[in-house]
Write a protein that holds these residues in place. Structure first.
Motif, PDB file in Angstrom:
ATOM      1  N   SER B   8       0.840  -1.217   0.000  1.00 31.90           N
ATOM      2  CA  SER B   8       0.000   0.000   0.000  1.00 31.90           C
ATOM      3  C   SER B   8       0.868   1.258   0.000  1.00 31.90           C
ATOM      4  O   SER B   8       0.473   2.293  -0.536  1.00 31.90           O
ATOM      5  CB  SER B   8      -0.951  -0.008   1.194  1.00 31.90           C
ATOM      6  OG  SER B   8      -0.209  -0.044   2.385  1.00 31.90           O
ATOM      7  N   LEU B   9       2.075   1.162   0.575  1.00 33.76           N
ATOM      8  CA  LEU B   9       2.970   2.329   0.545  1.00 33.76           C
ATOM      9  C   LEU B   9       3.563   2.547  -0.846  1.00 33.76           C
ATOM     10  O   LEU B   9       3.729   3.683  -1.299  1.00 33.76           O
ATOM     11  CB  LEU B   9       4.134   2.108   1.525  1.00 33.76           C
ATOM     12  CG  LEU B   9       3.964   2.529   2.972  1.00 33.76           C
ATOM     13  CD1 LEU B   9       5.201   2.193   3.766  1.00 33.76           C
ATOM     14  CD2 LEU B   9       3.708   4.028   3.057  1.00 33.76           C
ATOM     15  N   ALA B  10       3.886   1.415  -1.514  1.00 35.58           N
ATOM     16  CA  ALA B  10       4.576   1.525  -2.810  1.00 35.58           C
ATOM     17  C   ALA B  10       3.636   1.916  -3.938  1.00 35.58           C
ATOM     18  O   ALA B  10       3.994   2.704  -4.810  1.00 35.58           O
ATOM     19  CB  ALA B  10       5.264   0.205  -3.127  1.00 35.58           C
ATOM     20  N   PHE B  11       2.402   1.352  -3.936  1.00 33.74           N
ATOM     21  CA  PHE B  11       1.494   1.601  -5.057  1.00 33.74           C
ATOM     22  C   PHE B  11       0.658   2.864  -4.856  1.00 33.74           C
ATOM     23  O   PHE B  11      -0.558   2.814  -4.755  1.00 33.74           O
ATOM     24  CB  PHE B  11       0.623   0.374  -5.327  1.00 33.74           C
ATOM     25  CG  PHE B  11       1.382  -0.713  -6.024  1.00 33.74           C
ATOM     26  CD1 PHE B  11       1.641  -0.645  -7.388  1.00 33.74           C
ATOM     27  CD2 PHE B  11       1.898  -1.780  -5.316  1.00 33.74           C
ATOM     28  CE1 PHE B  11       2.375  -1.626  -8.034  1.00 33.74           C
ATOM     29  CE2 PHE B  11       2.628  -2.773  -5.951  1.00 33.74           C
ATOM     30  CZ  PHE B  11       2.872  -2.699  -7.305  1.00 33.74           C
ATOM     31  N   THR B  12       1.353   3.990  -4.795  1.00 35.70           N
ATOM     32  CA  THR B  12       0.653   5.279  -4.762  1.00 35.70           C
ATOM     33  C   THR B  12       1.018   6.024  -6.047  1.00 35.70           C
ATOM     34  O   THR B  12       2.044   5.701  -6.679  1.00 35.70           O
ATOM     35  CB  THR B  12       1.092   6.126  -3.553  1.00 35.70           C
ATOM     36  OG1 THR B  12       2.492   6.385  -3.683  1.00 35.70           O
ATOM     37  CG2 THR B  12       0.821   5.433  -2.229  1.00 35.70           C
ATOM     38  N   GLY B  13       0.201   6.992  -6.395  1.00 34.42           N
ATOM     39  CA  GLY B  13       0.426   7.730  -7.637  1.00 34.42           C
ATOM     40  C   GLY B  13       1.788   8.399  -7.670  1.00 34.42           C
ATOM     41  O   GLY B  13       2.528   8.299  -8.657  1.00 34.42           O
ATOM     42  N   THR B  14       2.164   9.072  -6.565  1.00 27.55           N
ATOM     43  CA  THR B  14       3.431   9.815  -6.564  1.00 27.55           C
ATOM     44  C   THR B  14       4.625   8.872  -6.655  1.00 27.55           C
ATOM     45  O   THR B  14       5.611   9.174  -7.333  1.00 27.55           O
ATOM     46  CB  THR B  14       3.554  10.685  -5.296  1.00 27.55           C
ATOM     47  OG1 THR B  14       3.210   9.895  -4.161  1.00 27.55           O
ATOM     48  CG2 THR B  14       2.695  11.913  -5.345  1.00 27.55           C
ATOM     49  N   THR B  15       4.532   7.707  -5.967  1.00 28.54           N
ATOM     50  CA  THR B  15       5.666   6.770  -6.012  1.00 28.54           C
ATOM     51  C   THR B  15       5.823   6.202  -7.422  1.00 28.54           C
ATOM     52  O   THR B  15       6.951   6.080  -7.926  1.00 28.54           O
ATOM     53  CB  THR B  15       5.472   5.635  -4.979  1.00 28.54           C
ATOM     54  OG1 THR B  15       5.224   6.227  -3.718  1.00 28.54           O
ATOM     55  CG2 THR B  15       6.691   4.754  -4.883  1.00 28.54           C
ATOM     56  N   MET B  16       4.692   5.859  -8.055  1.00 24.70           N
ATOM     57  CA  MET B  16       4.761   5.331  -9.414  1.00 24.70           C
ATOM     58  C   MET B  16       5.336   6.381 -10.376  1.00 24.70           C
ATOM     59  O   MET B  16       6.153   6.079 -11.242  1.00 24.70           O
ATOM     60  CB  MET B  16       3.370   4.884  -9.896  1.00 24.70           C
ATOM     61  CG  MET B  16       2.850   3.646  -9.221  1.00 24.70           C
ATOM     62  SD  MET B  16       3.920   2.228  -9.496  1.00 24.70           S
ATOM     63  CE  MET B  16       4.241   1.717  -7.835  1.00 24.70           C
ATOM     64  N   LEU B  17       4.911   7.637 -10.171  1.00 19.18           N
ATOM     65  CA  LEU B  17       5.438   8.734 -10.995  1.00 19.18           C
ATOM     66  C   LEU B  17       6.943   8.885 -10.765  1.00 19.18           C
ATOM     67  O   LEU B  17       7.720   9.089 -11.718  1.00 19.18           O
ATOM     68  CB  LEU B  17       4.716  10.032 -10.606  1.00 19.18           C
ATOM     69  CG  LEU B  17       4.657  11.118 -11.666  1.00 19.18           C
ATOM     70  CD1 LEU B  17       3.877  10.647 -12.879  1.00 19.18           C
ATOM     71  CD2 LEU B  17       4.027  12.389 -11.093  1.00 19.18           C
ATOM     72  N   ALA B  18       7.353   8.751  -9.497  1.00 21.79           N
ATOM     73  CA  ALA B  18       8.787   8.851  -9.162  1.00 21.79           C
ATOM     74  C   ALA B  18       9.562   7.723  -9.823  1.00 21.79           C
ATOM     75  O   ALA B  18      10.685   7.930 -10.312  1.00 21.79           O
ATOM     76  CB  ALA B  18       8.979   8.809  -7.650  1.00 21.79           C
ATOM     77  N   ILE B  19       8.956   6.512  -9.875  1.00 20.00           N
ATOM     78  CA  ILE B  19       9.646   5.371 -10.500  1.00 20.00           C
ATOM     79  C   ILE B  19       9.812   5.615 -12.004  1.00 20.00           C
ATOM     80  O   ILE B  19      10.883   5.392 -12.566  1.00 20.00           O
ATOM     81  CB  ILE B  19       8.873   4.053 -10.237  1.00 20.00           C
ATOM     82  CG1 ILE B  19       8.984   3.686  -8.751  1.00 20.00           C
ATOM     83  CG2 ILE B  19       9.404   2.918 -11.099  1.00 20.00           C
ATOM     84  CD1 ILE B  19       8.145   2.497  -8.339  1.00 20.00           C
ATOM     85  N   VAL B  20       8.736   6.112 -12.641  1.00 18.50           N
ATOM     86  CA  VAL B  20       8.820   6.391 -14.088  1.00 18.50           C
ATOM     87  C   VAL B  20       9.863   7.490 -14.340  1.00 18.50           C
ATOM     88  O   VAL B  20      10.726   7.359 -15.220  1.00 18.50           O
ATOM     89  CB  VAL B  20       7.439   6.800 -14.648  1.00 18.50           C
ATOM     90  CG1 VAL B  20       7.539   7.249 -16.092  1.00 18.50           C
ATOM     91  CG2 VAL B  20       6.456   5.639 -14.540  1.00 18.50           C
ATOM     92  N   GLY B  21       9.817   8.562 -13.521  1.00 21.00           N
ATOM     93  CA  GLY B  21      10.784   9.665 -13.675  1.00 21.00           C
ATOM     94  C   GLY B  21      12.203   9.190 -13.427  1.00 21.00           C
ATOM     95  O   GLY B  21      13.122   9.509 -14.197  1.00 21.00           O
TER      96      GLY B  21
END
Lengths: 156, 510
Positions: B8-21
């Motif tokens: 639940s901590l990892a699958f947030t919008g900002t974290t996913m955006l950070a991973i793509v960035g």
């Protein structure tokens, strides 16, 4: 060119030292800074125009072409000192950062740096566009969430 | 490991955006001449200091893992390994490109990287808690010797420069003592400088100086200019790449296992694991046409790379002893974000679980992005170093300034930039200096603790030895004396691994 460069050097020294001797800090740069800066820009641009005209006339002459061949050999020799020039560039950037502020100093380093290192590409405008984007992206990144204030410079 | 909360901590919008960035940044830095994941980490660790822990770690993990794939793309297309881990890929990659199989190779490499990375993550997740639990029982004296062992391994792996490695590691140790004493809070070796007295010599600033400023100055050296080869069409190889990957799965798994095992040994690292994986394939199938575009010669080393990259975190995250600059930076990153390496990281820690989940997600994200953008990314390798260097130098200055918000940080980064350039110029290893700086405080604080315990029990701190300390001390002596002696005896008959990996760090970028 030499005369203009002397004016430019005097102006830079004045800009750097003026706040220290002005006595009244708020007098600088509002009252004195902008006219001095305008003089500096005028001197720099006049030097550039004179240099470009002179170098164009030299390139077209026979002596100029011979000098051009010698210049190419000189450029190859000078390439060995590029790391030194790179260091001078970054040291100059670090020195100018508190004076000019992050945005101005960074733009100067990113556009002037490749020129100083000998890049004469027709697509320099792309470098300039990337430099502007890079500078403002960095400034935004720092202003938004980093907790670090980038140097504003004397003009704040 | 607390997987439910971690998810639940990892699958947030900002974290996913950070991973793509982070994946995009890592890929770009991986293909750009002279840069790489370490450069990216040094710059982005200070920038993400105020971000939420999982988002910041998501970006850093993606950056850390994706740069190697970026480097593999240029290794296949132009024979330019973007990272020491891509050297073996550059043996077979260009031949595959000449045969028109560049796209296929890039897809197969990406999929192999996912398998290798997953093997590495599995090793960290399963072996990590066991080692971390054991780490709790280690005494301060043993910890001190483990820090010395870490440095000895790094020095011994500096191939022909063991003495230089030991000296540079020692200098790193010494530099780590500048500033406030951890125990008495007195200032040491500051020469009256208030900056040094307050901040000391920060590991991240030295890393920026050596790896960012130093390599930018190095890329300005004549002869380091970029390539001018045309970029081939890539999109035709997706289906063929998947088929090739399926056919080469045995080689991929072998590479992954080799990479995982090597990653757990501090100091050996990615620069050797890919070559060992290549040589293993070559020895296993001697009749194949090696050097002429053998697909097993690119997929096995890249699986080994990714596995090593992740497995390198085992000694760092369990015992706090990093074996490579990248794992040292990741250790630094988790520490400044409030996570403690060791027992606490692996046991009931949602952020620890989220770290590994973001790592798995980033393996998939950078492979998809890397292939989709490989044509554009490859063109980035053609940028003139004279255009690139000012950007790197400026980014290095800003990254250093972001550490404490002080001009002293920039000056320190410039000083270590010159040191980094000189080390590259004289073909000396960079890693021991940087690792000495991060292992120094660990060694010193544990020595002081051992000393305090010994004073209380009226014993000599290092003479009241246990079996671990004795064993580790003997290993250190062996590494710095016997290994170089054996090497110098074998100088006339160098092994394939030595001859393949015998390139200075500067030529393969850091």
């Amino acid at each position: 060119v030499v005369f203009d460069l002397v004016i430019l050097a005097v102006v830079v020294v004045y800009l750097v030292t003026a706040p220290r001797y002005a006595g009244v800090e708020h007098l600088f740069p509002e009252a004195v800074g902008y006219p001095t800066a305008a003089l500096a820009v005028a001197a720099a641009s006049r030097s550039l125009v004179v240099y470009l005209r002179a170098s164009a006339s030299v390139r077209t002459s026979a002596a100029g072409r011979r000098a051009g061949a010698a210049g190419a050999a000189l450029r190859r020799d000078l390439a060995r000192y590029r790391p030194l020039a790179g260091f001078a560039l970054v040291a100059g950037y670090a020195a100018l950062l508190p004076v000019l502020g992050f945005r101005l100093a960074t733009l100067l380093a990113l556009i002037g740096g490749p020129l100083a290192l000998g890049v004469r590409a027709r697509r320099m405008w792309i470098v300039a566009v990337v430099a502007v984007a890079f500078t403002f992206a960095m400034a935004w990144l720092f202003s938004s969430d980093s907790g670090i204030v980038l140097p504003p410079g004397l003009w704040g | 490991v607390d997987w439910t909360d971690g998810l639940s901590l990892a699958f947030t919008g900002t974290t996913m955006l950070a991973i793509v960035g982070g994946s995009l940044l890592g890929l770009v830095l991986g293909v750009l001449p002279g840069l790489g994941g370490i450069f990216g980490l040094t710059l982005f660790i200070p920038l993400t200091l105020h971000w939420s822990t999982v988002t910041a770690l998501g970006l850093l993990v993606a950056l850390y893992t994706s740069a190697v794939y970026g480097g593999a793309i240029t290794a296949v297309l132009f024979r330019i390994p973007g990272h020491p881990g891509n050297i073996a890929t550059s043996f077979e990659g260009p031949a595959l490109t000449r045969k028109g199989r560049a796209g296929e190779a890039v897809v197969a490499i990406g999929l192999s990287g996912i398998v290798g990375g997953l093997l590495g993550v599995a090793a960290v997740v399963f072996a990590g808690p066991v080692i971390a639990n054991y780490g709790v029982k280690i005494s301060p004296a043993d910890y001190f010797m483990l820090a010395v062992l870490g440095l000895s391994l790094v020095a011994a792996s500096s191939r022909k420069q063991v003495l230089a490695g030991i000296l540079l590691g020692g200098i790193g140790f010494l530099l780590s003592t500048v500033g406030q004493d951890q125990v008495s809070s007195e200032t040491r070796f500051t020469f009256g400088s208030s900056y040094l007295g307050y901040n000391g010599i920060d590991f991240s600033i030295v890393a920026i100086g050596v790896f960012a400023v130093g390599s930018a100055l190095w890329m300005l050296t004549p002869g380091e200019a970029g390539v001018t080869a045309p970029v081939p069409r890539m999109w035709t190889g997706v289906r063929a790449g998947c088929v090739t990957f399926a056919r080469q799965i045995a080689a991929v798994l072998r590479g992954g296992v080799i990479g995982t095992v090597i990653g757990t040994i501090p100091g050996v690292g990615i620069s050797l694991s890919n070559i060992i994986a290549y040589v293993a394939e070559e020895r296993l199938h001697p009749k194949r046409q090696w050097g002429k575009g053998e697909m097993a010669g690119v997929v096995a080393p890249e699986a080994a790379d990714n596995a090593t990259l992740v497995a390198e975190l085992i000694p760092a995250f369990t015992l706090g002893i990093p074996g490579a600059p990248a794992s040292a930076l990741m250790l630094y990153a988790i520490t400044i974000h409030g996570l403690t390496p060791g027992f606490a990281f692996f046991n009931d820690n949602p952020a620890g679980a989220a770290f590994f989940i973001t790592m798995v997600v980033s393996l998939v994200v950078f492979t998809v992005l890397g292939f989709a953008l490989s044509g554009i990314l490859a063109r980035a390798a053609l940028i003139d170093p004279r255009v690139l260097a000012p950007f790197v130098l400026v980014a290095g200055c800003v990254g250093a300034y972001a550490v404490h918000g002080s001009y002293g940080d920039i000056v320190l980064a410039l000083v270590f930039g010159v040191v980094g350039y000189l080390l590259l110029r004289f073909r000396l290893p960079l890693t021991p200096l940087v690792l000495g700086l991060i292992l120094g405080p660990l060694a010193e604080s544990n020595y002081r603790r051992a000393e305090t315990i010994a004073q209380a029990t009226h014993a000599n701190p290092l003479l009241s030895v246990g079996p671990v300390l004795l064993g580790v001390a003997s290993l250190c002596v062996l590494l710095v004396t016997i290994v170089p002696a054996v090497r110098s005896r074998r100088r006339g008959q160098s092994s394939p691994i030595d001859s393949l990996s015998d390139r200075p760090e500067g030529e393969i970028r850091v």
